[in-house]
Design an enzyme around this catalytic site. Structure first.
Site, PDB file in Angstrom:
ATOM      1  N   GLN A 250       4.979 -69.757  -5.808  1.00 46.19           N
ATOM      2  CA  GLN A 250       3.915 -68.842  -6.239  1.00 46.19           C
ATOM      3  C   GLN A 250       3.733 -68.748  -7.754  1.00 46.19           C
ATOM      4  O   GLN A 250       2.620 -68.598  -8.245  1.00 46.19           O
ATOM      5  CB  GLN A 250       4.199 -67.446  -5.666  1.00 46.19           C
ATOM      6  CG  GLN A 250       3.024 -66.507  -5.685  1.00 46.19           C
ATOM      7  CD  GLN A 250       3.417 -65.108  -6.108  1.00 46.19           C
ATOM      8  OE1 GLN A 250       3.985 -64.912  -7.167  1.00 46.19           O
ATOM      9  NE2 GLN A 250       3.130 -64.142  -5.251  1.00 46.19           N
TER      10      GLN A 250
ATOM     11  N   ARG B 188      11.572 -61.404 -11.929  1.00 50.15           N
ATOM     12  CA  ARG B 188      10.321 -62.155 -12.076  1.00 50.15           C
ATOM     13  C   ARG B 188       9.595 -61.747 -13.356  1.00 50.15           C
ATOM     14  O   ARG B 188       9.142 -62.587 -14.129  1.00 50.15           O
ATOM     15  CB  ARG B 188       9.437 -61.876 -10.849  1.00 50.15           C
ATOM     16  CG  ARG B 188       8.064 -62.552 -10.837  1.00 50.15           C
ATOM     17  CD  ARG B 188       7.309 -62.060  -9.611  1.00 50.15           C
ATOM     18  NE  ARG B 188       6.079 -62.811  -9.341  1.00 50.15           N
ATOM     19  CZ  ARG B 188       4.865 -62.437  -9.742  1.00 50.15           C
ATOM     20  NH1 ARG B 188       4.728 -61.342 -10.458  1.00 50.15           N
ATOM     21  NH2 ARG B 188       3.810 -63.170  -9.442  1.00 50.15           N
TER      22      ARG B 188
ATOM     23  N   HIS C 137       0.550 -68.280 -13.076  1.00 50.52           N
ATOM     24  CA  HIS C 137       0.136 -69.190 -12.001  1.00 50.52           C
ATOM     25  C   HIS C 137      -0.372 -70.532 -12.554  1.00 50.52           C
ATOM     26  O   HIS C 137      -1.416 -71.036 -12.136  1.00 50.52           O
ATOM     27  CB  HIS C 137      -0.914 -68.524 -11.091  1.00 50.52           C
ATOM     28  CG  HIS C 137      -0.409 -67.264 -10.468  1.00 50.52           C
ATOM     29  ND1 HIS C 137       0.520 -67.266  -9.452  1.00 50.52           N
ATOM     30  CD2 HIS C 137      -0.662 -65.956 -10.748  1.00 50.52           C
ATOM     31  CE1 HIS C 137       0.808 -66.016  -9.129  1.00 50.52           C
ATOM     32  NE2 HIS C 137       0.104 -65.212  -9.907  1.00 50.52           N
TER      33      HIS C 137
ATOM     34  N   SER D 245      -0.571 -61.931  -5.879  1.00 49.78           N
ATOM     35  CA  SER D 245       0.428 -62.272  -6.893  1.00 49.78           C
ATOM     36  C   SER D 245       1.676 -61.400  -6.726  1.00 49.78           C
ATOM     37  O   SER D 245       2.359 -61.476  -5.712  1.00 49.78           O
ATOM     38  CB  SER D 245      -0.189 -62.150  -8.289  1.00 49.78           C
ATOM     39  OG  SER D 245       0.669 -62.667  -9.271  1.00 49.78           O
ATOM     40  N   LEU D 246       1.970 -60.528  -7.696  1.00 46.32           N
ATOM     41  CA  LEU D 246       3.095 -59.599  -7.591  1.00 46.32           C
ATOM     42  C   LEU D 246       3.062 -58.838  -6.267  1.00 46.32           C
ATOM     43  O   LEU D 246       4.103 -58.548  -5.661  1.00 46.32           O
ATOM     44  CB  LEU D 246       3.016 -58.610  -8.763  1.00 46.32           C
ATOM     45  CG  LEU D 246       3.698 -57.259  -8.582  1.00 46.32           C
ATOM     46  CD1 LEU D 246       5.197 -57.424  -8.679  1.00 46.32           C
ATOM     47  CD2 LEU D 246       3.185 -56.253  -9.581  1.00 46.32           C
TER      48      LEU D 246
ATOM     49  N   GLN E 294      -0.677 -57.261 -10.838  1.00 39.78           N
ATOM     50  CA  GLN E 294      -0.719 -56.780 -12.217  1.00 39.78           C
ATOM     51  C   GLN E 294      -2.150 -56.481 -12.660  1.00 39.78           C
ATOM     52  O   GLN E 294      -3.062 -57.230 -12.343  1.00 39.78           O
ATOM     53  CB  GLN E 294      -0.112 -57.856 -13.122  1.00 39.78           C
ATOM     54  CG  GLN E 294       0.505 -57.302 -14.376  1.00 39.78           C
ATOM     55  CD  GLN E 294       1.506 -58.252 -15.005  1.00 39.78           C
ATOM     56  OE1 GLN E 294       2.160 -59.024 -14.306  1.00 39.78           O
ATOM     57  NE2 GLN E 294       1.651 -58.210 -16.301  1.00 39.78           N
TER      58      GLN E 294
END
Length: 293
Positions: free
Chosen positions: A244, A113, A195, A88-89, A9
């Protein structure tokens, strides 16, 4: 050895993926399939929307995923990764590109998500901040000393760590980081504390979907955010994907481990060029960014 990395992101921009859609019939087909699965024309928002449109979490995450994955698929036989990782993503983009998830399942998980994270953000106002010019250990110590939710969230590169937590926790942490000698302690314009333990409601929601999804053995090792270790086992991949959302993104450690395992060239697939910059700051290797073909 060649490694492919996939952004998260923040990499989005208006017009992303339009070249692929206009010039590659197979890519166009996948974009249209995505519109169908999502139930709205995400391509319109990606190609001609506003920055504000693209900043909506429910748009941002699937948009970046689609750009990255369709770009990888458009490379055809030239896409021969010997290892992959995603920030991440981007971990979902990496898993689809490496054959561990189908395109359809990957997109559905990414959308779920995004919606789950959005809901978690609404439960409790929270944020993130970038800390520049302090050692990771010092940042960790300061976070632990604060009587609020505040944790390291993204280990981006040596001297660049993003922290995540409650509004008050981040405010206190930024002051303490500056006192400790940080060059900058910069609050980020994000919707919540990604996170961090504040994403627990989203983690629970996504866990059910991940458990119910088929994960296959990828064509090459994936270095997952939660552990920074090379993984091929589908059950371990699932476990790390669930972890995650509340665990930090160990990007610095992942890149170091990939280089230790033989990676000599990194190619970033997707919008922006953030990861190639981070890779070069972490290790002295070659890196490139491909945004369209």
């Amino acid at each position: 050895m060649k490694a492919y990395v996939f952004p998260g992101q923040g990499a989005q921009f208006v017009g992303m993926g339009k070249d692929l859609y206009d010039n590659n019939p197979a890519a166009k087909e996948l974009f249209e399939k995505a519109n169908e699965i999502l139930g709205f024309r995400i391509t319109d928002l990606m190609f001609t929307g506003t920055d504000e449109d693209l900043r909506q979490t429910k748009v941002t995450q699937p948009a970046i995923f689609l750009h990255s994955v369709i770009l990888a698929k458009s490379l055809g036989s030239n896409f021969k990764p010997e290892m992959v990782a995603g920030h991440s993503l981007g971990e979902f983009s990496a898993l689809v590109s490496a054959g561990a998830l189908t395109f359809e399942d990957g997109l559905r998980l990414v959308y779920k998500r995004a919606m789950a994270m959005q809901k978690a953000c609404e439960i409790e106002p929270s944020t993130m901040a970038a800390i520049l010019g302090l050692e990771d250990e010092k940042v960790e110590q300061i976070c632990q000393s604060i009587d609020e939710v505040v944790v390291p969230a993204n280990y981006n590169s040596p001297g660049q760590l993003v922290i995540s937590g409650s509004m008050k926790g981040i405010e206190i942490a930024c002051e303490k980081m500056k006192e400790a000698g940080a060059k900058r302690a910069l609050p980020l314009k994000v919707g919540g504390a990604f996170h961090s333990p504040l994403m627990e409601p989203a983690r629970k929601e996504l866990e059910e979907a991940i458990i119910a999804t088929t994960v296959s053995k990828p064509i090459c090792p994936i270095y997952q955010n939660a552990t920074a270790q090379a993984v091929l086992d589908p059950e371990v991949i699932k476990k790390n994907l669930v972890a995650q959302l509340t665990a930090p993104v160990r990007w610095t450690q992942s890149v170091k481990n990939m280089v230790a395992d033989g990676a000599t060239f990194f190619t970033e697939l997707g919008p922006g060029a953030v990861l190639q910059g981070l890779v070069k700051k972490i290790e002295k290797v070659e890196a490139e960014s491909i945004q369209s073909l």
